[in-house]
Design a protein around this motif. Structure first.
Motif, PDB file in Angstrom:
ATOM      1  N   MET A  79      -2.802  -7.616   4.169  1.00 32.69           N
ATOM      2  CA  MET A  79      -2.321  -6.233   4.201  1.00 32.69           C
ATOM      3  C   MET A  79      -1.294  -5.990   3.095  1.00 32.69           C
ATOM      4  SD  MET A  79      -0.109  -4.306   7.156  1.00 32.69           S
ATOM      5  CE  MET A  79       1.346  -5.206   6.632  1.00 32.69           C
ATOM      6  N   HIS A  80      -0.331  -6.895   2.984  1.00 33.71           N
ATOM      7  CA  HIS A  80       0.699  -6.741   1.948  1.00 33.71           C
ATOM      8  C   HIS A  80       0.087  -6.815   0.547  1.00 33.71           C
ATOM      9  CE1 HIS A  80       3.992  -6.736   4.785  1.00 33.71           C
ATOM     10  NE2 HIS A  80       3.537  -7.840   5.350  1.00 33.71           N
ATOM     11  N   PHE A  81      -0.934  -7.663   0.385  1.00 31.21           N
ATOM     12  CA  PHE A  81      -1.581  -7.787  -0.925  1.00 31.21           C
ATOM     13  C   PHE A  81      -2.301  -6.491  -1.301  1.00 31.21           C
ATOM     14  CE2 PHE A  81      -5.457  -8.753  -3.341  1.00 31.21           C
ATOM     15  CZ  PHE A  81      -4.901  -9.296  -4.490  1.00 31.21           C
ATOM     16  N   ILE A  82      -3.034  -5.900  -0.351  1.00 34.89           N
ATOM     17  CA  ILE A  82      -3.782  -4.671  -0.620  1.00 34.89           C
ATOM     18  C   ILE A  82      -2.826  -3.526  -0.946  1.00 34.89           C
ATOM     19  CG2 ILE A  82      -5.245  -2.914   0.452  1.00 34.89           C
ATOM     20  CD1 ILE A  82      -6.565  -5.235   2.018  1.00 34.89           C
ATOM     21  N   LEU A  83      -1.778  -3.382  -0.145  1.00 33.57           N
ATOM     22  CA  LEU A  83      -0.820  -2.294  -0.376  1.00 33.57           C
ATOM     23  C   LEU A  83      -0.077  -2.478  -1.688  1.00 33.57           C
ATOM     24  CD1 LEU A  83       0.655  -1.872   3.226  1.00 33.57           C
ATOM     25  CD2 LEU A  83      -1.040  -0.427   2.093  1.00 33.57           C
ATOM     26  N   ILE A 139      -9.553  -6.495  -3.884  1.00 31.88           N
ATOM     27  CA  ILE A 139      -9.386  -6.105  -2.480  1.00 31.88           C
ATOM     28  C   ILE A 139     -10.620  -6.429  -1.644  1.00 31.88           C
ATOM     29  CG2 ILE A 139      -9.102  -4.090  -0.958  1.00 31.88           C
ATOM     30  CD1 ILE A 139      -7.304  -2.902  -3.157  1.00 31.88           C
ATOM     31  N   VAL A 140     -11.826  -6.307  -2.223  1.00 29.36           N
ATOM     32  CA  VAL A 140     -13.067  -6.485  -1.454  1.00 29.36           C
ATOM     33  C   VAL A 140     -13.149  -7.832  -0.736  1.00 29.36           C
ATOM     34  CG1 VAL A 140     -15.572  -6.757  -1.726  1.00 29.36           C
ATOM     35  CG2 VAL A 140     -14.446  -4.773  -2.665  1.00 29.36           C
ATOM     36  N   PRO A 141     -12.768  -8.966  -1.353  1.00 27.59           N
ATOM     37  CA  PRO A 141     -12.838 -10.237  -0.609  1.00 27.59           C
ATOM     38  C   PRO A 141     -11.871 -10.319   0.574  1.00 27.59           C
ATOM     39  CG  PRO A 141     -12.738 -10.631  -2.967  1.00 27.59           C
ATOM     40  CD  PRO A 141     -12.452  -9.192  -2.772  1.00 27.59           C
ATOM     41  N   LYS A 142     -10.855  -9.474   0.614  1.00 27.31           N
ATOM     42  CA  LYS A 142      -9.874  -9.507   1.704  1.00 27.31           C
ATOM     43  C   LYS A 142     -10.323  -8.704   2.928  1.00 27.31           C
ATOM     44  CE  LYS A 142      -6.873 -11.633  -1.001  1.00 27.31           C
ATOM     45  NZ  LYS A 142      -6.437 -13.029  -0.741  1.00 27.31           N
ATOM     46  N   GLN A 173      -9.534  -1.324   8.039  1.00 28.53           N
ATOM     47  CA  GLN A 173      -8.383  -0.558   8.520  1.00 28.53           C
ATOM     48  C   GLN A 173      -7.097  -1.267   8.102  1.00 28.53           C
ATOM     49  OE1 GLN A 173      -7.457  -0.376  12.809  1.00 28.53           O
ATOM     50  NE2 GLN A 173      -7.744   1.835  12.655  1.00 28.53           N
ATOM     51  N   VAL A 174      -6.268  -0.547   7.380  1.00 27.46           N
ATOM     52  CA  VAL A 174      -5.037  -1.114   6.835  1.00 27.46           C
ATOM     53  C   VAL A 174      -3.843  -0.406   7.469  1.00 27.46           C
ATOM     54  CG1 VAL A 174      -3.735  -1.615   4.732  1.00 27.46           C
ATOM     55  CG2 VAL A 174      -6.221  -1.555   4.663  1.00 27.46           C
ATOM     56  N   PRO A 175      -2.953  -1.137   8.134  1.00 26.04           N
ATOM     57  CA  PRO A 175      -1.744  -0.497   8.659  1.00 26.04           C
ATOM     58  C   PRO A 175      -0.810  -0.076   7.524  1.00 26.04           C
ATOM     59  CG  PRO A 175      -2.175  -2.591   9.764  1.00 26.04           C
ATOM     60  CD  PRO A 175      -3.074  -2.531   8.568  1.00 26.04           C
ATOM     61  N   ARG A 176      -0.050   0.992   7.775  1.00 26.33           N
ATOM     62  CA  ARG A 176       0.947   1.526   6.837  1.00 26.33           C
ATOM     63  C   ARG A 176       0.334   1.962   5.503  1.00 26.33           C
ATOM     64  NH1 ARG A 176       5.803  -2.749   6.893  1.00 26.33           N
ATOM     65  NH2 ARG A 176       4.138  -4.233   7.237  1.00 26.33           N
ATOM     66  N   LEU A 177      -0.936   2.322   5.530  1.00 21.62           N
ATOM     67  CA  LEU A 177      -1.577   2.818   4.302  1.00 21.62           C
ATOM     68  C   LEU A 177      -1.025   4.180   3.917  1.00 21.62           C
ATOM     69  CD1 LEU A 177      -3.964   2.324   2.228  1.00 21.62           C
ATOM     70  CD2 LEU A 177      -5.337   3.735   3.759  1.00 21.62           C
ATOM     71  N   THR A 207      -8.599  -4.654  12.007  1.00 14.88           N
ATOM     72  CA  THR A 207      -7.378  -4.373  11.244  1.00 14.88           C
ATOM     73  C   THR A 207      -7.036  -5.549  10.341  1.00 14.88           C
ATOM     74  OG1 THR A 207      -6.056  -5.191  13.097  1.00 14.88           O
ATOM     75  CG2 THR A 207      -6.433  -2.821  12.971  1.00 14.88           C
ATOM     76  N   ILE A 208      -6.569  -5.220   9.163  1.00 10.88           N
ATOM     77  CA  ILE A 208      -6.178  -6.231   8.176  1.00 10.88           C
ATOM     78  C   ILE A 208      -4.667  -6.400   8.272  1.00 10.88           C
ATOM     79  CG2 ILE A 208      -6.227  -6.861   5.738  1.00 10.88           C
ATOM     80  CD1 ILE A 208      -8.581  -4.810   5.507  1.00 10.88           C
ATOM     81  N   ASP A 209      -4.213  -7.531   8.778  1.00 13.76           N
ATOM     82  CA  ASP A 209      -2.793  -7.783   8.983  1.00 13.76           C
ATOM     83  C   ASP A 209      -2.333  -8.944   8.107  1.00 13.76           C
ATOM     84  OD1 ASP A 209      -2.576  -5.784  10.943  1.00 13.76           O
ATOM     85  OD2 ASP A 209      -3.326  -7.142  12.480  1.00 13.76           O
ATOM     86  N   GLY A 210      -1.014  -9.143   8.108  1.00 15.58           N
ATOM     87  CA  GLY A 210      -0.439 -10.312   7.455  1.00 15.58           C
ATOM     88  C   GLY A 210      -0.420 -10.198   5.947  1.00 15.58           C
TER      89      GLY A 210
END
Length: 283
Positions: A39-43, A191-194, A155-159, A33-36
């Motif tokens: 995650m905010h950057f991707i969303l 997004i890919v590097p994250k 996996q991104v939360p709140r997607l 999971t991508i957190d922190g």
């Protein structure tokens, strides 16, 4: 002493419990999971890009149908003759329903089924999965598929919470970006590097290679489609070398024992309730 007469008593044989044996995979696959901040950057990047493009699905709200009596049907027939111009207006409004731009919609793969088909055809540059997907086995097969295609996935939360209302959908469990996505090239490169690397034991290459290529090729202004072509060419060359050489290097290979599962269908012996027959109403 009571004597049991012959032919009166019967012995009941106990029913055999049906047990199905099957072999289970010894490996357990889990999404990272991508957190922190990532995650905010991707969303945030996806939200800004979708708002800028204006892609959305427009649908009419569904109304529940009610059973009409004879008097109501007669009134409806009388009212339909007087409301002919309104029907023409609704037909003009129906033409505007659907996706605002179909060409941009073809650049995306929305939903688990559509993403699975796109991965099988090797059409994706990036895959994002929502953490709210339950049960987890709905999206677990995408880990092996994306690793076999060298497609970065995370996996991104709140997607679904953030992107579904923007696109006019109820939920988004999986979102894929295709190779011909011209409108999302900048977002994909950011997004890919994250995205962390996927761990699949029988694949030596991982999504870290894509990240390394993304860092080196962004300075040369190379498109993400060329990155995937470079990786695919390297993978094919590796396969050719393996087929040419008959001697295999098994020094790093670790054999895993298969797990044996015994499945008992309906262990609690819960019986389904009998269906109630609908009574025919007399006219």
């Amino acid at each position: 002493m009571s004597v049991v007469q012959r032919g009166t008593a019967t012995l009941r044989k106990a029913k055999k419990i049906t047990v199905k044996t099957c072999l289970d995979n010894p490996f357990v696959f889990q999404w990272k999971t991508i957190d922190g901040e990532d995650m905010h950057f991707i969303l945030q990047t996806l939200e800004e890009r979708i708002k800028h493009i204006g892609l959305k699905k427009i649908e009419t709200p569904r109304k529940k149908k009610r059973s009409l009596t004879k008097n109501q049907t007669e009134r409806k027939c009388d009212a339909s003759t007087n409301e002919l111009p309104k029907e023409e207006e609704t037909e003009g409004h129906r033409q505007k329903l659907g996706w605002t731009d179909t060409s941009i919609r073809r650049q995306l793969a929305i939903g688990v089924n559509e993403v699975t088909k796109a991965l099988e055809k090797n059409e994706l540059l990036l895959l994002l999965v929502c953490k709210s997907a339950k049960p987890a086995m709905i999206t677990s097969h995408l880990i092996q598929l994306s690793a076999s295609r060298a497609t970065p996935a995370g996996q991104v939360p709140r997607l679904s919470e953030t992107l579904a209302p923007l696109l006019g959908l109820t939920s988004i469990l999986a979102l894929g970006f295709k190779k011909q996505s011209d409108k999302f090239t900048e977002a994909i490169e950011a997004i890919v590097p994250k995205i962390p690397a996927l761990e699949v034991p029988w694949f030596q290459y991982r999504s870290e290679e894509l990240v390394a290529y993304a860092h080196t090729d962004t300075s040369e202004n190379q498109e993400p489609e060329q990155l995937v072509e470079v990786l695919s060419n390297e993978l094919t060359s590796q396969k050719r070398k393996r087929t040419e050489s008959n001697q295999l290097d098994l020094s790093n290979v670790i054999l895993q024992p298969l797990k044996i599962k015994k499945l008992v269908p309906n262990p609690n012996k819960i019986k389904k309730p009998p269906r109630k027959k609908k009574k025919a109403f007399s006219a």
